[in-house]
Design an enzyme around this catalytic site. Structure first.
Site, PDB file in Angstrom:
ATOM      1  N   HIS A 111       0.841  -1.202   0.000  1.00 22.83           N
ATOM      2  CA  HIS A 111       0.000   0.000   0.000  1.00 22.83           C
ATOM      3  C   HIS A 111       0.873   1.248   0.000  1.00 22.83           C
ATOM      4  O   HIS A 111       2.030   1.208   0.409  1.00 22.83           O
ATOM      5  CB  HIS A 111      -0.912   0.045   1.238  1.00 22.83           C
ATOM      6  CG  HIS A 111      -1.803  -1.143   1.372  1.00 22.83           C
ATOM      7  ND1 HIS A 111      -2.815  -1.424   0.486  1.00 22.83           N
ATOM      8  CD2 HIS A 111      -1.831  -2.126   2.309  1.00 22.83           C
ATOM      9  CE1 HIS A 111      -3.433  -2.529   0.871  1.00 22.83           C
ATOM     10  NE2 HIS A 111      -2.858  -2.975   1.974  1.00 22.83           N
ATOM     11  N   CYS A 151      -4.605   4.833  -2.405  1.00 21.64           N
ATOM     12  CA  CYS A 151      -3.552   3.827  -2.494  1.00 21.64           C
ATOM     13  C   CYS A 151      -3.491   3.420  -3.961  1.00 21.64           C
ATOM     14  O   CYS A 151      -4.485   2.948  -4.516  1.00 21.64           O
ATOM     15  CB  CYS A 151      -3.889   2.624  -1.609  1.00 21.64           C
ATOM     16  SG  CYS A 151      -2.840   1.184  -1.901  1.00 21.64           S
ATOM     17  N   HIS A 204      -4.655  -0.120  -5.171  1.00 22.48           N
ATOM     18  CA  HIS A 204      -6.022  -0.504  -4.799  1.00 22.48           C
ATOM     19  C   HIS A 204      -7.026   0.635  -4.956  1.00 22.48           C
ATOM     20  O   HIS A 204      -8.114   0.584  -4.378  1.00 22.48           O
ATOM     21  CB  HIS A 204      -6.015  -1.037  -3.358  1.00 22.48           C
ATOM     22  CG  HIS A 204      -5.016  -2.127  -3.149  1.00 22.48           C
ATOM     23  ND1 HIS A 204      -3.903  -1.970  -2.360  1.00 22.48           N
ATOM     24  CD2 HIS A 204      -4.937  -3.376  -3.682  1.00 22.48           C
ATOM     25  CE1 HIS A 204      -3.177  -3.094  -2.385  1.00 22.48           C
ATOM     26  NE2 HIS A 204      -3.788  -3.953  -3.187  1.00 22.48           N
ATOM     27  N   MET A 252      -9.956   2.115  -2.344  1.00 22.85           N
ATOM     28  CA  MET A 252      -9.083   2.461  -1.217  1.00 22.85           C
ATOM     29  C   MET A 252      -8.669   3.922  -1.335  1.00 22.85           C
ATOM     30  O   MET A 252      -7.611   4.258  -1.859  1.00 22.85           O
ATOM     31  CB  MET A 252      -7.859   1.541  -1.173  1.00 22.85           C
ATOM     32  CG  MET A 252      -7.075   1.633   0.115  1.00 22.85           C
ATOM     33  SD  MET A 252      -5.895   0.273   0.267  1.00 22.85           S
ATOM     34  CE  MET A 252      -5.144   0.674   1.836  1.00 22.85           C
TER      35      MET A 252
END
Length: 196
Positions: free
Chosen positions: A86, A130, A133, A138
């Site tokens: 991440h 992120c 993602h 995210m």
């Protein structure tokens, strides 16, 4: 008091000295522990403001927790990685803000245990994501406002663990002192030889 009583290896006066020393040592240990813990919490704050923590990928979920926060200027946000691969990349920031997110931008990711902090001074809305993602949702938002703290995710001041440690040490010392007071009220003090 008889000679037998005055020659005992543990007198009331000796017991009191030992007990007082033990209570003082317990209090000093509690204070030292509180100071040590306080040193850990105060790092990375910048202007001495509050700190708000965001968990990155809690339990492997592809989210920031909490995803939306409202903070006052001078607050430090600390992201803590709970799963792998991440990053935190700024999508939009207010005019005059210099925040870009984690080092390396879109091309760098970080794994469990990584921590990243930034102190937000410029008022306005900050949106971030992120990179790997983003399509899974995210994303996160930070609102910096002097009126922050009125509801939702913005909680009131938490009791620091240093205060808890000091409270426990103080309570233990008080209970110990009350126990000593009871002992001396019930059995009396050591006032010297009875023959005088």
């Amino acid at each position: 008091m008889t000679n037998t009583e005055s020659s005992e290896s543990v007198t009331r006066r000796g017991f009191m000295r030992t007990a007082t020393g033990a209570a003082a040592a317990a209090g000093a240990a509690g204070t030292a522990a509180a100071q040590d813990e306080g040193g850990e919490e105060s790092g990375g704050g910048g202007g001495g403001g509050a700190t708000k923590e965001v968990t990155v990928g809690p339990g492997g979920d592809l989210v920031f927790e909490p995803a939306e926060i409202e903070i006052q200027p001078g607050t430090t946000v600390k992201w803590v990685w709970d799963s792998d691969n991440h990053n935190v990349v700024a999508d939009s920031t207010p005019e005059g803000a210099d925040w870009e997110g984690t080092e390396g931008g879109d091309s760098e990711t970080y794994n469990t245990g990584h921590e990243y902090s930034h102190t937000f001074e410029v008022e306005g809305d900050y949106e971030y994501y992120c990179t790997p993602h983003r399509s899974a949702g995210m994303v996160g938002t930070i609102t910096v406002s002097p009126d922050a703290g009125g509801g939702g995710e913005a909680a009131g001041p938490a009791i620091p663990s240093t205060a808890k440690t000091l409270g426990v040490a103080t309570t233990a010392a008080m209970v110990f002192t009350l126990g000593l007071a009871y002992f001396f009220l019930k059995y009396g003090g050591d006032y010297g030889d009875a023959g005088e």
